[in-house]
Design an enzyme around this catalytic site. Sequence first.
Site, PDB file in Angstrom:
ATOM      1  N   PRO A  45       8.787 -12.401  55.677  1.00  0.00           N
ATOM      2  CA  PRO A  45       7.763 -13.453  56.535  1.00  0.00           C
ATOM      3  C   PRO A  45       8.304 -14.086  55.208  1.00  0.00           C
ATOM      4  O   PRO A  45       8.731 -15.905  55.188  1.00  0.00           O
ATOM      5  CB  PRO A  45       6.926 -13.336  57.051  1.00  0.00           C
ATOM      6  CG  PRO A  45       6.344 -12.298  56.174  1.00  0.00           C
ATOM      7  CD  PRO A  45       7.572 -11.152  55.749  1.00  0.00           C
ATOM      8  N   ASP A 250       5.373  18.759   0.784  1.00  0.00           N
ATOM      9  CA  ASP A 250       4.351  18.397  -0.063  1.00  0.00           C
ATOM     10  C   ASP A 250       2.649  18.785  -0.095  1.00  0.00           C
ATOM     11  O   ASP A 250       2.487  18.956   1.314  1.00  0.00           O
ATOM     12  CB  ASP A 250       4.303  17.044  -0.540  1.00  0.00           C
ATOM     13  CG  ASP A 250       5.455  16.298  -1.214  1.00  0.00           C
ATOM     14  OD1 ASP A 250       6.235  16.964  -1.859  1.00  0.00           O
ATOM     15  OD2 ASP A 250       6.070  15.182  -1.349  1.00  0.00           O
ATOM     16  N   LYS A 272       3.688  19.471  -6.297  1.00  0.00           N
ATOM     17  CA  LYS A 272       2.827  19.562  -7.957  1.00  0.00           C
ATOM     18  C   LYS A 272       1.264  19.768  -7.410  1.00  0.00           C
ATOM     19  O   LYS A 272       0.429  19.253  -7.208  1.00  0.00           O
ATOM     20  CB  LYS A 272       3.501  17.710  -7.911  1.00  0.00           C
ATOM     21  CG  LYS A 272       5.456  17.812  -8.303  1.00  0.00           C
ATOM     22  CD  LYS A 272       5.362  16.623  -8.381  1.00  0.00           C
ATOM     23  CE  LYS A 272       6.929  16.246  -8.725  1.00  0.00           C
ATOM     24  NZ  LYS A 272       7.610  16.735  -6.715  1.00  0.00           N
ATOM     25  N   GLY A 304       4.474  12.637   1.686  1.00  0.00           N
ATOM     26  CA  GLY A 304       3.323  12.112   2.104  1.00  0.00           C
ATOM     27  C   GLY A 304       3.589  11.256   1.844  1.00  0.00           C
ATOM     28  O   GLY A 304       4.422  10.134   0.796  1.00  0.00           O
ATOM     29  N   ALA A 335       0.538   4.990   1.331  1.00  0.00           N
ATOM     30  CA  ALA A 335      -1.199   5.319   0.943  1.00  0.00           C
ATOM     31  C   ALA A 335      -1.525   3.899   1.377  1.00  0.00           C
ATOM     32  O   ALA A 335      -2.517   3.605   1.442  1.00  0.00           O
ATOM     33  CB  ALA A 335      -1.195   5.824  -0.108  1.00  0.00           C
ATOM     34  N   MET A 386      -2.071   8.028  -7.337  1.00  0.00           N
ATOM     35  CA  MET A 386      -2.635   8.351  -8.368  1.00  0.00           C
ATOM     36  C   MET A 386      -3.253   7.977 -10.309  1.00  0.00           C
ATOM     37  O   MET A 386      -3.046   8.563 -10.986  1.00  0.00           O
ATOM     38  CB  MET A 386      -1.063   9.578  -9.464  1.00  0.00           C
ATOM     39  CG  MET A 386      -0.174   9.545  -8.362  1.00  0.00           C
ATOM     40  SD  MET A 386       1.563   9.652  -8.691  1.00  0.00           S
ATOM     41  CE  MET A 386       1.957   8.598  -8.699  1.00  0.00           C
ATOM     42  N   GLY A 415      -7.558   9.079   2.600  1.00  0.00           N
ATOM     43  CA  GLY A 415      -7.416   8.116   3.563  1.00  0.00           C
ATOM     44  C   GLY A 415      -7.264   7.898   4.424  1.00  0.00           C
ATOM     45  O   GLY A 415      -6.052   9.051   4.837  1.00  0.00           O
TER      46      GLY A 415
END
Length: 475
Positions: A45, A250, A272, A304, A335, A386, A415
């Site tokens: 309707p 890694d 490493k 990473g 990171a 690093m 982190g």
Amino acid sequence: MPAPLFPLFTDLDGRRVLVVGGGLVARRKIDALLEAGARVAVGAPALEPAVADLVATGQVEHLHGRFDPNWLNEAWLVIAATDSRTVNRAVAVAAEARRVWANVVDDAELSSVQVPSRVQRGDLQVAISSAGAAPMLARHLREQLEIQLDESMGALATLLGRERQRIRRHFPDIAARRAFFDRLLAGPVPALLRRGDAEGARRAFESELQDSPAAAPGRVLLVGAGPGDAGLLTLRGLRALNQADVILYDRLVSEEVLALSRRDAERIEVGKQVGGDHDATQDRIHALMVEHARAGRCVVRLKGGDPFVFGRGGEELEVLKAHGLDFEVIPGITAAVACAAYAGVPLTHREHAQSVRFLTALGREGHDPIDWPALAQEHQTLAFYMGVGHLARLRDRLVEHGRDPATPFVLVENGTRTGQRVVAGTLADLPETAAAFEVKAPALLILGEVAGLAGTLHWFGAPPLRHDAALARAA
């Protein structure tokens, strides 16, 4: 126990479909039906504005008024989408009498046909149904498939549909045809379509069709795993992990990310180690990539963070290019971006920092490429990778070149992971503060005015740890 549903895909192109109801739910059904090419009539309707627009433009026929069983004449399918179960039941009963399939929205009992949850990639469709018993489960599975199925699947379906007759003529034997498809889908064609190279995919298809059963060439996918939280892995990275025959990963790649990979893939750790011969390790990585790709395997080089941010990804691609091997790069969340976010530190801020620099505290032995006077300027954010073993040197050089000793810093250890720690202080006492809390790698140093916001904006894990190193030395 009711019998299971029989799944079908219906061709509605040019066929009449009735939708009873003119509201928002009806509108969603009408949109899907028009996409399928149906001739849609809507009986109600009153119509909501978007449906009324479809009627006004001639895309949909409007049957005004309350439901009339005669509306079902010439209909192949009817969808009842009103908010009245009485009306919906009347539609279902009338449809049953006329042997017209009926779907009553959100009412499996009244429906003779179900509309499944659907994932669509071009001509490729995946339909999921729980027979109305668990629609939220079907929805959940659809969301998972939306993640798993790359958009390029549509282009792949189009290619295979276009070449279907040629493939059948070339491989009349069904076993040979199946073997061809196994090789094709494991080869370079899907990857080329995923990267948008339609012409390359066409050439690879032709080569596979003419040269079968030649062994598919191997390739290397350079994948950024992100900083550790598996939820930060990209969708394309997840898909790559599920294609891999070999994963070279890694040391900093988390177990949570590795757990998402194909279970029968060969995993080789190539990280490493601190104090090790990094160049020798890198040479081994190069050799492994080349060896496995030449053997026809899909190799995922899993790093990473992001492969192109202090990840030596460029060096690895140069090796692959020199050996004529196919490769693809799948970026990851680096990171600095992730650790800052999880520590509550905006890398840029209109009041505090108009630029951000990503740096590594490690250079080639005997070479210091850092522009210390430029870094000593205020209102910029410095993110050092690093750097844990070089904090005293960083502090001394920055202060020596004019950086305010009161500049805030945060060290983000592990982190984005469950063991994340944030250590905060000022540049003057950077190495002493790190020593007091025994900060260890992996840890990222963020230095700048924005680091002072960590105390108020932290949201993940414990609040930042602070240590008054000057008082500790005086004591």
